[in-house]
Write a protein that holds these residues in place. Structure first.
Motif, PDB file in Angstrom:
ATOM      1  N   THR A   1      22.098  65.232   7.077  1.00 49.81           N
ATOM      2  CA  THR A   1      22.758  64.857   5.562  1.00 49.81           C
ATOM      3  C   THR A   1      22.974  63.392   5.697  1.00 49.81           C
ATOM      4  O   THR A   1      23.343  63.045   6.567  1.00 49.81           O
ATOM      5  CB  THR A   1      24.157  65.590   5.602  1.00 49.81           C
ATOM      6  N   VAL A   2      22.966  62.867   4.339  1.00 48.37           N
ATOM      7  CA  VAL A   2      23.319  61.596   4.238  1.00 48.37           C
ATOM      8  C   VAL A   2      24.340  61.474   3.143  1.00 48.37           C
ATOM      9  O   VAL A   2      24.549  62.399   2.246  1.00 48.37           O
ATOM     10  CB  VAL A   2      22.121  60.778   3.406  1.00 48.37           C
ATOM     11  N   TYR A   3      25.308  60.637   3.012  1.00 51.16           N
ATOM     12  CA  TYR A   3      26.549  60.657   2.393  1.00 51.16           C
ATOM     13  C   TYR A   3      26.549  59.215   1.484  1.00 51.16           C
ATOM     14  O   TYR A   3      25.940  58.115   2.193  1.00 51.16           O
ATOM     15  CB  TYR A   3      27.882  60.719   3.404  1.00 51.16           C
ATOM     16  N   LEU A   4      27.403  59.260   0.457  1.00 56.09           N
ATOM     17  CA  LEU A   4      27.458  58.144  -0.314  1.00 56.09           C
ATOM     18  C   LEU A   4      29.039  58.062  -0.715  1.00 56.09           C
ATOM     19  O   LEU A   4      29.413  58.921  -1.718  1.00 56.09           O
ATOM     20  CB  LEU A   4      26.672  57.976  -1.751  1.00 56.09           C
ATOM     21  N   GLN A   5      29.682  57.397  -0.023  1.00 61.75           N
ATOM     22  CA  GLN A   5      31.098  57.175  -0.321  1.00 61.75           C
ATOM     23  C   GLN A   5      31.329  56.044  -1.475  1.00 61.75           C
ATOM     24  O   GLN A   5      30.990  55.079  -1.261  1.00 61.75           O
ATOM     25  CB  GLN A   5      31.947  56.636   1.177  1.00 61.75           C
ATOM     26  N   MET A   6      32.000  56.578  -2.451  1.00 60.03           N
ATOM     27  CA  MET A   6      32.118  55.811  -3.842  1.00 60.03           C
ATOM     28  C   MET A   6      33.546  55.431  -3.902  1.00 60.03           C
ATOM     29  O   MET A   6      34.367  56.360  -4.014  1.00 60.03           O
ATOM     30  CB  MET A   6      31.507  56.438  -4.683  1.00 60.03           C
ATOM     31  N   ASN A   7      34.322  54.218  -3.774  1.00 66.45           N
ATOM     32  CA  ASN A   7      35.303  53.856  -3.924  1.00 66.45           C
ATOM     33  C   ASN A   7      35.601  53.038  -5.325  1.00 66.45           C
ATOM     34  O   ASN A   7      34.792  52.373  -5.535  1.00 66.45           O
ATOM     35  CB  ASN A   7      36.121  53.080  -2.692  1.00 66.45           C
ATOM     36  N   ASN A   8      36.843  52.998  -5.405  1.00 66.70           N
ATOM     37  CA  ASN A   8      37.128  51.885  -6.802  1.00 66.70           C
ATOM     38  C   ASN A   8      36.192  52.095  -7.830  1.00 66.70           C
ATOM     39  O   ASN A   8      35.442  51.208  -8.518  1.00 66.70           O
ATOM     40  CB  ASN A   8      36.994  50.681  -6.335  1.00 66.70           C
TER      41      ASN A   8
END
Length: 123
Positions: A77-84
């Motif tokens: 699995t690959v993740y993309l953490q998106m903040n703000n």
């Protein structure tokens, strides 16, 4: 290789989401993975990419400092953490594999596209 995105949703400006890109049919650890997005009325855009080992990453200027790409090869699995998050981050987010390597954000270098997950940033 089949990729499936998840984790999208509706979030207020300034909020966060974490997208996941899960692989089946092949071992993900052999492939650099990229995230792309299609926003309404805008061109298809490369957002971020990560090397097969996870040691190198690349980000579009529009998301630098706000988004973080990572991978767990043991979980395929690959993740993309998106903040703000901002309203301009709204769009359908896709993940894809780069069969010949490289971390450029050109869609032509990627294949095995997932079906996408919708991200909506709105108050």
């Amino acid at each position: 290789l089949t990729l499936v995105e998840s984790g999208g949703g509706l979030v207020q400006p300034g909020g966060s989401l974490r997208l996941s890109c899960a692989a089946s049919g092949a071992t993900l650890e052999y492939y650099p993975i990229g995230w792309f997005r299609q926003a309404p009325g805008k061109e298809f855009e490369g957002v971020s990419a990560i090397s097969d080992s996870g040691g190198r990453t690349n980000y579009a200027d529009s998301v630098k400092g706000r988004f973080t790409i990572s991978r767990d090869n043991a979980k395929n699995t690959v993740y993309l953490q998106m903040n703000n998050l901002k309203p301009e981050d709204t769009g359908i987010y896709y993940c894809a594999a780069a069969p010949y390597g490289g971390l450029g954000l050109r869609s032509a270098d990627f294949d095995s596209w997932g079906q996408g997950t919708q991200v909506t940033v709105s108050s």
